[in-house]
Design an enzyme around this catalytic site. Structure first.
Site, PDB file in Angstrom:
ATOM      1  N   ALA A  65       0.855  -1.190   0.000  1.00 25.84           N
ATOM      2  CA  ALA A  65       0.000   0.000   0.000  1.00 25.84           C
ATOM      3  C   ALA A  65       0.889   1.237   0.000  1.00 25.84           C
ATOM      4  CB  ALA A  65      -0.906  -0.015   1.226  1.00 25.84           C
ATOM      5  N   GLY A 108       0.592  -5.167   0.989  1.00 25.04           N
ATOM      6  CA  GLY A 108      -0.631  -5.323   0.195  1.00 25.04           C
ATOM      7  C   GLY A 108      -0.369  -5.992  -1.142  1.00 25.04           C
ATOM      8  N   GLU A 111      -0.463  -9.544  -0.446  1.00 26.93           N
ATOM      9  CA  GLU A 111      -1.848  -9.928  -0.138  1.00 26.93           C
ATOM     10  C   GLU A 111      -2.677 -10.051  -1.412  1.00 26.93           C
ATOM     11  OE1 GLU A 111      -2.027  -6.691   2.726  1.00 26.93           O
ATOM     12  OE2 GLU A 111      -2.651  -8.118   4.266  1.00 26.93           O
ATOM     13  N   GLU A 131       4.917  -5.000   6.996  1.00 25.86           N
ATOM     14  CA  GLU A 131       4.135  -4.003   7.751  1.00 25.86           C
ATOM     15  C   GLU A 131       4.671  -3.802   9.160  1.00 25.86           C
ATOM     16  OE1 GLU A 131       2.857  -6.348   5.813  1.00 25.86           O
ATOM     17  OE2 GLU A 131       1.045  -5.638   4.782  1.00 25.86           O
TER      18      GLU A 131
END
Ligand code: HXC
Length: 257
Positions: A65, A108, A111, A131
Site C-alpha cells: 500500500a 498489500g 496480499e 508491515e
C-alpha cells in the site's frame, strides 16, 4: 475504460491487468485499487473473458500500500475511506485469476497475490509482509492467508520479522504454482490462463467456488456444497457437450450455458 494507474487489455479469452506506477514500485494507492476493481468488473461482465492475469510487469509486482498516502491517516479516515473494502473485487471475481509475480510482492502486494487463484513466480520474486517495520500489521489478509497456505510457523516468520521469502522457498511451501525465469513469467501465466479459459466457464466458476469454500467450511459441509454444484452442472449444455465430445473423441466446444 481508460485507466491512469493500471493497464488493462483483453488478449483473446484472457484479460490482462498490469499495475502501472513504476516510479513507486506499483505502490497501491486507493485510486489504483479502485481501477483494479473496475477492470476486474469489466472482465467479469464480458463473456469473452474466460480467465485473467494480474501482473506488475517485468521488474516488480507491488511494494505494498502507498505509505505516503497512509502516513497521516487516522483510524476514522481508514474506516470511512474503507481502504480494505475497495479490495473486494479481487476476491469476488468469479473467473480464474492468475498472478504473474516478478520482483517484490510486499505488504498489500503480497496480499493481492494471495487473493489470486494461481501464482506464477519469476525467479526474482520476493513475497513478504513488512508491515511490522512500519508499526502496523497486514490489513488485507496477510495474517490470515499465510497460515492457511504455509502454516502457522512460516506465517509467524513473515509477519513478525517482515523479511521476504524467495520464489523458490514460496514454491517449496506451496505458495506458488511454478517458478520460471523472470523474463518469461508473464508469458507463462498468460499461456496457463489461455489453457484454463478453454474450459467450460460454469464448471470453472463452480470449481473455483468449491475450492475456496474448502478453506472456510467443515469437511462435510464442503462436500455437500461440492455435490450440489456437481449435480447442478448436469443441467448445463456444457456438461452434455463435454461428455459427448469425450465419447466422440473430439474436443468439446463450450458455451458457458
Ligand atoms: C510508497 C513506495 C513504496 C510504498 C516503494 N516506494 N515502496 N512508496 N509506498 N509501499 C517508493 C520509494 O519511496 C521510492 O520513491 C521508490 O518507490 C523506489 O523505492 P526504493 O526504496 O528506492 O527501492 P529499493 O531500494 O529497490 O527498495 C525496494 C523495497 C523498498 C525493498 C521494496 O522500496 C521498500 O521497503 N518499500 C516499502 C515496502 C513496504 O513496507 N510495504 C508495506 C506497505 S504497508 P523515491 O521517490 O524515493 O524514488 C501495506 C499495508 C497493506 O502494504 C494494507 C492493505 C489494506
Amino acid at each position: 475504460m481508460a485507466f491512469e494507474f493500471i493497464l488493462s487489455s483483453i488478449e483473446g479469452a484472457v484479460g490482462v491487468i498490469t499495475l502501472n506506477r513504476p516510479k513507486v514500485l506499483n505502490a497501491l494507492s486507493p485510486e489504483l485499487i479502485g481501477e483494479l476493481g473496475a477492470a476486474l468488473g469489466e472482465f467479469e461482465a464480458n463473456p469473452e473473458v474466460g480467465a485473467a492475469v494480474l501482473t506488475g510487469g517485468p521488474r516488480v509486482f507491488a511494494a505494498g500500500a502507498d505509505i505516503g498516502d497512509m502516513v497521516e491517516r487516522s483510524p476514522v479516515d481508514q474506516l470511512t475511506r474503507d481502504q480494505t473494502g475497495r479490495w473486494a473485487p479481487l476476491t469476488s471475481f468469479s473467473k480464474p485469476l492468475l498472478a504473474a509475480v516478478n520482483g517484490y510482492a510486499l505488504g498489500g502486494g503480497c496480499e493481492i497475490a494471495l487473493m489470486c487463484d494461481l501464482i506464477i513466480a519469476g525467479d526474482s520474486a520476493r513475497f513478504g509482509q513488512p508491515e511490522i517495520n512500519l508499526g502496523v500489521i497486514p490489513g488485507a489478509g496477510g495474517t490470515q492467508r499465510w497460515p492457511r497456505t504455509a502454516g502457522k510457523y512460516v506465517a509467524m516468520e513473515v509477519n513478525l520479522t517482515g523479511a521476504p521469502i524467495s520464489a523458490q522457498r514460496a514454491f517449496q511451501l506451496g505458495l506458488v504454482n511454478k517458478v520460471v525465469p523472470a523474463e518469461v513469467t508473464i508469458e507463462v501465466a498468460k499461456r496457463l490462463a489461455r489453457r484454463i479459459a478453454e474450459k467450460p466457464p460454469l464448471a470453472l466458476r463452480l470449481a473455483k467456488e468449491a475450492v475456496n469454500a474448502a478453506l472456510e467450511t467443515p469437511l462435510q459441509q464442503g462436500l455437500a456444497a461440492e455435490r450440489r454444484s456437481f449435480y447442478f452442472l448436469f443441467a448445463t449444455e456444457d456438461q452434455k457437450e463435454g461428455m459427448r465430445a469425450f465419447l466422440e473423441k473430439r474436443r468439446g466446444r463450450f458455451k458457458g450455458r
